[in-house]
Design an enzyme around this catalytic site. Sequence first.
Site, PDB file in Angstrom:
ATOM      1  CB  CYS A   9      -0.956   0.000   1.189  1.00  0.00           C
ATOM      2  SG  CYS A   9      -0.202  -0.457   2.760  1.00  0.00           S
TER       3      CYS A   9
ATOM      4  CG  HIS B 199      -1.076   4.077   4.573  1.00  0.00           C
ATOM      5  ND1 HIS B 199      -1.829   3.734   5.677  1.00  0.00           N
ATOM      6  CD2 HIS B 199      -0.431   2.926   4.197  1.00  0.00           C
ATOM      7  CE1 HIS B 199      -1.655   2.437   5.939  1.00  0.00           C
ATOM      8  NE2 HIS B 199      -0.826   1.935   5.060  1.00  0.00           N
TER       9      HIS B 199
END
Lengths: 325, 325
Positions: free
Chosen positions: B121, B234
């Site tokens: 990710c 994130h």
Amino acid sequence: MGATGAVGQEFLRILEERNFPISELRLLASVRSAGKTMRFRGADLPVQELKHDSFSGLDLVLASAGGKISKEFAPSAVKAGAVVVDNTSYFRMHEDVPLVIPEINPEDIATHKGIIANPNCSTIIMAVPVFPLYQRFGIRRIVAATYQAASGAGAVAMDELTAETQAAISGKPFTRTVIPHPYAFNLFPHNSPMTENGYCEEEIKMVKETRKIFHDEKIRITATCVRVPVLRAHSEALNVEFEKDVSVSEVYSILARSPGVQIMEDRPNNRWPMPLDASGKDPVLVGRIRKDLSQPNTLDLWVVGDQIRKGAALNAVQIAERLFP
Amino acid sequence: MGATGAVGQEFLRILEERNFPISELRLLASVRSAGKTMRFRGADLPVQELKHDSFSGLDLVLASAGGKISKEFAPSAVKAGAVVVDNTSYFRMHEDVPLVIPEINPEDIATHKGIIANPNCSTIIMAVPVFPLYQRFGIRRIVAATYQAASGAGAVAMDELTAETQAAISGKPFTRTVIPHPYAFNLFPHNSPMTENGYCEEEIKMVKETRKIFHDEKIRITATCVRVPVLRAHSEALNVEFEKDVSVSEVYSILARSPGVQIMEDRPNNRWPMPLDASGKDPVLVGRIRKDLSQPNTLDLWVVGDQIRKGAALNAVQIAERLFP
């Protein structure tokens, strides 16, 4: 000045802990706080309204009530014969005002003309561990990314983070009054005012203040400052390019004997400095010390320091201790 | 595979939203989840226990049940005639397995031998906005610092962050079972295993996967990965040094037309991308685009992306869409 704020409260704790020599302590704050009392050395001292004639007879003023207040009242304190150690940003870059981290440039204290400035918290937490490496290896450039706690915006911001998070967990609405953006389980680039070049003021402080403290206008620094939903203690990811060949083992031995620095590494357990480790503690914690694989003579470091203590109140009291040894 | 996890649940949402052509959907998970049902296109589908003979008749397997499960079961799925799009790290660096971000290297999909890997990710969220700049200006070096959400450790970590924070606010004790360190109002360097050179595996993934996806072993990258008490999405502070002269205005125009990227900047209001902005959204948000004052041809960027969507499930479904157009 600013006795009732997060830094003001920490001042009282630190002055007690370090047994700072005090014959009279005057707690000055805004009219809102006047009449409250604060505990110091077993007595309840009254908080007094800050006025221009508040300073007569004082040797030292510790100021943490915001830049505007320092701008207005510090000259009155100096006129009354006090030395002001100022925690706000207002005087930091003034030519006549030394900007001091006692572990780094204590000799600058002697040059003061009544006011000594305490650096920005993010600057202090970076500079304390980086300076001894700078002395040994020289520094070309630093790339910093910060993880800044609510405490940097004061006690009210810490309370608001807690209250907003409680509301978020309970699914209740919440009206923010201090922090400008959603903060519960969220983060945002630092909310200090933006400058022309796209940096925010907090980032520019890290650049300019470090140069002034190190007396080196050539150090190149870039920073991205971010507020994270942590109550207290700032963390920073630092990428530091040195001028000379750098050896990791020598870095460990330098940092191990550097004042104000504590190496905290437990590699087998993958355990490194965290804000909770630094909260209420004096030293800046350093960990994840490693050679940057992308470039020669460069290190990655992870540093964590209590923003209210070494980042503010402790550093100011350390300056005061040198003024009144 | 891994239907009931955070990424598995997101797969169902995305397959519905994008109207992915499906005649039969088989929900595979561990024996613990077998017998549960999950909602898809108005029906309650049963969760079945993952077994080596679970794959007969399937064209596509979306895998997000962890590296060990993919290692064990992906070959069985391939033998049964399915193509596996694998969200785990297990096959990513295998020579025979393409590692694909459809906005960047869709042509690699055609080289697959049964398994296509979905990148980490943090890698995806960095690579999507950086690649179009790489194409235009070339890249010498990236210094990345990440601000990674609980979602990266799965739905159980998100639940634990909420529960631990509630306990911290109430002053109640809390026993952690998922996250290895105190997480309420705290953060810590990423808890993936440490490697010999002092980097953690998450950081090494950002280095090696980016090189594989860009087909360029020369890009130099260093990263510091950190888990922050954010539930989902994130963030990353990126410092990118280019080979050619870079103009900020051209960067804006390139990013404005780049697939999977959305510029989000409101400079007058000091408002930039935050995890809450990206949560549940497809594009990687980019803001704080500025020239690095410390070095020529270098930019600071702030990027935020939904770790569960573009960082995992969405990217895998986009690969699947190219396999079955």
